[in-house]
Design a protein around this motif. Structure first.
Motif, PDB file in Angstrom:
ATOM      1  N   HIS A   7      10.435  -0.939  -3.329  1.00 42.17           N
ATOM      2  CA  HIS A   7      11.406   0.107  -3.648  1.00 42.17           C
ATOM      3  C   HIS A   7      11.099   1.334  -2.807  1.00 42.17           C
ATOM      4  CE1 HIS A   7      12.738  -2.205  -7.090  1.00 42.17           C
ATOM      5  NE2 HIS A   7      11.464  -2.410  -7.381  1.00 42.17           N
ATOM      6  N   ARG A   8      12.112   2.123  -2.541  1.00 43.40           N
ATOM      7  CA  ARG A   8      11.914   3.355  -1.786  1.00 43.40           C
ATOM      8  C   ARG A   8      11.016   4.279  -2.598  1.00 43.40           C
ATOM      9  NH1 ARG A   8      13.903   5.926   2.492  1.00 43.40           N
ATOM     10  NH2 ARG A   8      14.122   8.170   2.408  1.00 43.40           N
ATOM     11  N   LEU A   9       9.992   4.796  -1.956  1.00 43.38           N
ATOM     12  CA  LEU A   9       9.037   5.672  -2.618  1.00 43.38           C
ATOM     13  C   LEU A   9       9.451   7.129  -2.441  1.00 43.38           C
ATOM     14  CD1 LEU A   9       5.775   3.924  -1.451  1.00 43.38           C
ATOM     15  CD2 LEU A   9       6.859   3.774  -3.669  1.00 43.38           C
ATOM     16  N   PRO A  10       9.017   8.013  -3.331  1.00 45.21           N
ATOM     17  CA  PRO A  10       9.335   9.428  -3.152  1.00 45.21           C
ATOM     18  C   PRO A  10       8.686   9.961  -1.885  1.00 45.21           C
ATOM     19  CG  PRO A  10       7.759   9.122  -4.937  1.00 45.21           C
ATOM     20  CD  PRO A  10       8.209   7.756  -4.508  1.00 45.21           C
ATOM     21  N   HIS A  11       9.335  10.906  -1.264  1.00 46.89           N
ATOM     22  CA  HIS A  11       8.800  11.507  -0.037  1.00 46.89           C
ATOM     23  C   HIS A  11       7.484  12.216  -0.318  1.00 46.89           C
ATOM     24  CE1 HIS A  11      12.112  10.724   2.687  1.00 46.89           C
ATOM     25  NE2 HIS A  11      12.911  10.898   1.647  1.00 46.89           N
ATOM     26  N   ASP A  12       6.630  12.249   0.710  1.00 50.01           N
ATOM     27  CA  ASP A  12       5.329  12.921   0.641  1.00 50.01           C
ATOM     28  C   ASP A  12       5.583  14.416   0.459  1.00 50.01           C
ATOM     29  OD1 ASP A  12       2.633  13.390   0.791  1.00 50.01           O
ATOM     30  OD2 ASP A  12       2.525  13.205   2.966  1.00 50.01           O
ATOM     31  N   GLU A  13       5.123  14.976  -0.634  1.00 46.16           N
ATOM     32  CA  GLU A  13       5.422  16.365  -0.972  1.00 46.16           C
ATOM     33  C   GLU A  13       4.724  17.377  -0.072  1.00 46.16           C
ATOM     34  OE1 GLU A  13       4.529  16.736  -5.091  1.00 46.16           O
ATOM     35  OE2 GLU A  13       6.029  15.266  -5.666  1.00 46.16           O
ATOM     36  N   ASP A  14       3.606  17.004   0.571  1.00 45.28           N
ATOM     37  CA  ASP A  14       2.887  17.993   1.376  1.00 45.28           C
ATOM     38  C   ASP A  14       3.274  17.942   2.847  1.00 45.28           C
ATOM     39  OD1 ASP A  14      -0.377  16.403   1.925  1.00 45.28           O
ATOM     40  OD2 ASP A  14       1.646  15.663   2.159  1.00 45.28           O
ATOM     41  N   THR A  15       4.360  17.241   3.176  1.00 41.93           N
ATOM     42  CA  THR A  15       4.809  17.182   4.558  1.00 41.93           C
ATOM     43  C   THR A  15       5.458  18.507   4.934  1.00 41.93           C
ATOM     44  OG1 THR A  15       5.172  14.822   4.377  1.00 41.93           O
ATOM     45  CG2 THR A  15       6.277  15.951   6.183  1.00 41.93           C
ATOM     46  N   ILE A  16       4.870  19.189   5.920  1.00 48.93           N
ATOM     47  CA  ILE A  16       5.385  20.486   6.343  1.00 48.93           C
ATOM     48  C   ILE A  16       6.677  20.310   7.138  1.00 48.93           C
ATOM     49  CG2 ILE A  16       4.914  22.496   7.791  1.00 48.93           C
ATOM     50  CD1 ILE A  16       1.934  22.087   7.041  1.00 48.93           C
ATOM     51  N   THR A  67       3.626 -10.052   1.728  1.00 52.75           N
ATOM     52  CA  THR A  67       2.960 -10.019   3.025  1.00 52.75           C
ATOM     53  C   THR A  67       3.966  -9.648   4.111  1.00 52.75           C
ATOM     54  OG1 THR A  67       1.316 -11.603   2.352  1.00 52.75           O
ATOM     55  CG2 THR A  67       1.695 -11.427   4.697  1.00 52.75           C
ATOM     56  N   GLY A  68       3.553  -8.767   5.002  1.00 52.47           N
ATOM     57  CA  GLY A  68       4.410  -8.350   6.104  1.00 52.47           C
ATOM     58  C   GLY A  68       4.531  -6.837   6.141  1.00 52.47           C
ATOM     59  N   VAL A  69       5.673  -6.351   6.584  1.00 52.20           N
ATOM     60  CA  VAL A  69       5.913  -4.914   6.695  1.00 52.20           C
ATOM     61  C   VAL A  69       6.186  -4.353   5.304  1.00 52.20           C
ATOM     62  CG1 VAL A  69       7.439  -3.157   7.676  1.00 52.20           C
ATOM     63  CG2 VAL A  69       6.824  -5.175   9.023  1.00 52.20           C
ATOM     64  N   PHE A  70       5.564  -3.212   5.003  1.00 50.17           N
ATOM     65  CA  PHE A  70       5.786  -2.581   3.707  1.00 50.17           C
ATOM     66  C   PHE A  70       5.780  -1.068   3.859  1.00 50.17           C
ATOM     67  CE2 PHE A  70       1.269  -3.204   4.196  1.00 50.17           C
ATOM     68  CZ  PHE A  70       0.699  -2.037   3.727  1.00 50.17           C
ATOM     69  N   CYS A  71       6.295  -0.392   2.860  1.00 51.24           N
ATOM     70  CA  CYS A  71       6.400   1.059   2.838  1.00 51.24           C
ATOM     71  C   CYS A  71       5.559   1.591   1.686  1.00 51.24           C
ATOM     72  CB  CYS A  71       7.861   1.443   2.662  1.00 51.24           C
ATOM     73  SG  CYS A  71       8.178   3.193   2.827  1.00 51.24           S
ATOM     74  N   ALA A  72       4.844   2.699   1.930  1.00 51.83           N
ATOM     75  CA  ALA A  72       3.965   3.251   0.902  1.00 51.83           C
ATOM     76  C   ALA A  72       3.899   4.772   1.034  1.00 51.83           C
ATOM     77  CB  ALA A  72       2.562   2.662   1.038  1.00 51.83           C
ATOM     78  N   LYS A  73       3.288   5.401   0.057  1.00 59.86           N
ATOM     79  CA  LYS A  73       3.029   6.836   0.133  1.00 59.86           C
ATOM     80  C   LYS A  73       2.045   7.075   1.276  1.00 59.86           C
ATOM     81  CE  LYS A  73       1.303  10.736  -2.469  1.00 59.86           C
ATOM     82  NZ  LYS A  73       0.680  11.207  -3.692  1.00 59.86           N
ATOM     83  N   PRO A  74       2.291   8.073   2.125  1.00 61.17           N
ATOM     84  CA  PRO A  74       1.400   8.330   3.255  1.00 61.17           C
ATOM     85  C   PRO A  74      -0.058   8.550   2.837  1.00 61.17           C
ATOM     86  CG  PRO A  74       3.425   9.547   3.531  1.00 61.17           C
ATOM     87  CD  PRO A  74       3.453   8.962   2.132  1.00 61.17           C
ATOM     88  N   ARG A  75      -0.944   8.037   3.663  1.00 59.70           N
ATOM     89  CA  ARG A  75      -2.405   8.192   3.523  1.00 59.70           C
ATOM     90  C   ARG A  75      -2.928   7.584   2.227  1.00 59.70           C
ATOM     91  NH1 ARG A  75      -0.077  12.666   4.975  1.00 59.70           N
ATOM     92  NH2 ARG A  75      -0.572  13.832   3.099  1.00 59.70           N
ATOM     93  N   SER A  76      -2.313   6.494   1.763  1.00 58.57           N
ATOM     94  CA  SER A  76      -2.731   5.905   0.493  1.00 58.57           C
ATOM     95  C   SER A  76      -2.947   4.391   0.565  1.00 58.57           C
ATOM     96  CB  SER A  76      -1.695   6.212  -0.589  1.00 58.57           C
ATOM     97  OG  SER A  76      -0.480   5.522  -0.312  1.00 58.57           O
ATOM     98  N   ALA A  77      -3.184   3.850   1.755  1.00 58.13           N
ATOM     99  CA  ALA A  77      -3.362   2.393   1.882  1.00 58.13           C
ATOM    100  C   ALA A  77      -4.526   1.923   1.018  1.00 58.13           C
ATOM    101  CB  ALA A  77      -3.599   2.017   3.342  1.00 58.13           C
ATOM    102  N   GLN A  78      -4.295   0.878   0.250  1.00 59.31           N
ATOM    103  CA  GLN A  78      -5.321   0.350  -0.647  1.00 59.31           C
ATOM    104  C   GLN A  78      -6.262  -0.571   0.122  1.00 59.31           C
ATOM    105  OE1 GLN A  78      -3.376  -1.447  -3.965  1.00 59.31           O
ATOM    106  NE2 GLN A  78      -2.582   0.481  -4.706  1.00 59.31           N
ATOM    107  N   GLY A  79      -7.527  -0.562  -0.267  1.00 59.45           N
ATOM    108  CA  GLY A  79      -8.515  -1.445   0.336  1.00 59.45           C
ATOM    109  C   GLY A  79      -9.151  -0.888   1.590  1.00 59.45           C
ATOM    110  N   CYS A  80      -8.865   0.359   1.925  1.00 59.06           N
ATOM    111  CA  CYS A  80      -9.481   0.993   3.092  1.00 59.06           C
ATOM    112  C   CYS A  80      -9.574   2.502   2.848  1.00 59.06           C
ATOM    113  CB  CYS A  80      -8.711   0.673   4.360  1.00 59.06           C
ATOM    114  SG  CYS A  80      -6.934   0.893   4.265  1.00 59.06           S
TER     115      CYS A  80
END
Length: 92
Positions: A7-16, A67-80
């Motif tokens: 699903h489309r995620l909310p935009h990153d609130e701290d993006t200047i 598996t494949g291309v996905f969309c997420a909240k910026p700077r929040s990748a899980q497992g790294c």
């Protein structure tokens, strides 16, 4: 063809400036990458995602059907661990 579970995620609130495009870089194995940097090497095991208009698009494997291309909240990748963000351009 079935509907995507993503699903489309909310935009990153701290993006200047949402028109900036970034490459977000993550350490997948921080201990290996730290040892590599101690030896003054730029080699390592990394994950990256492209951040544009407040969303991050990445590619990766997962244990489910997403598996494949996905969309997420910026700077929040899980497992790294987030390492750095590089400005790579501007979007329209």
């Amino acid at each position: 063809m079935g509907r995507s579970k993503h699903h489309r995620l909310p935009h990153d609130e701290d993006t200047i400036d949402a028109s900036n495009v970034y490459c977000n870089i993550y350490d997948i194995v921080p201990s290996v990458n730290s040892a590599s940097r101690l030896m003054r090497s730029e080699w390592g095991i990394y994950h990256s995602g492209v951040q544009v208009h407040g969303l991050e698009i990445s590619y990766g494997g997962h244990p489910d059907a997403s598996t494949g291309v996905f969309c997420a909240k910026p700077r929040s990748a899980q497992g790294c661990t987030f390492r750095e963000r590089l400005l790579i351009g501007r979007g329209e």
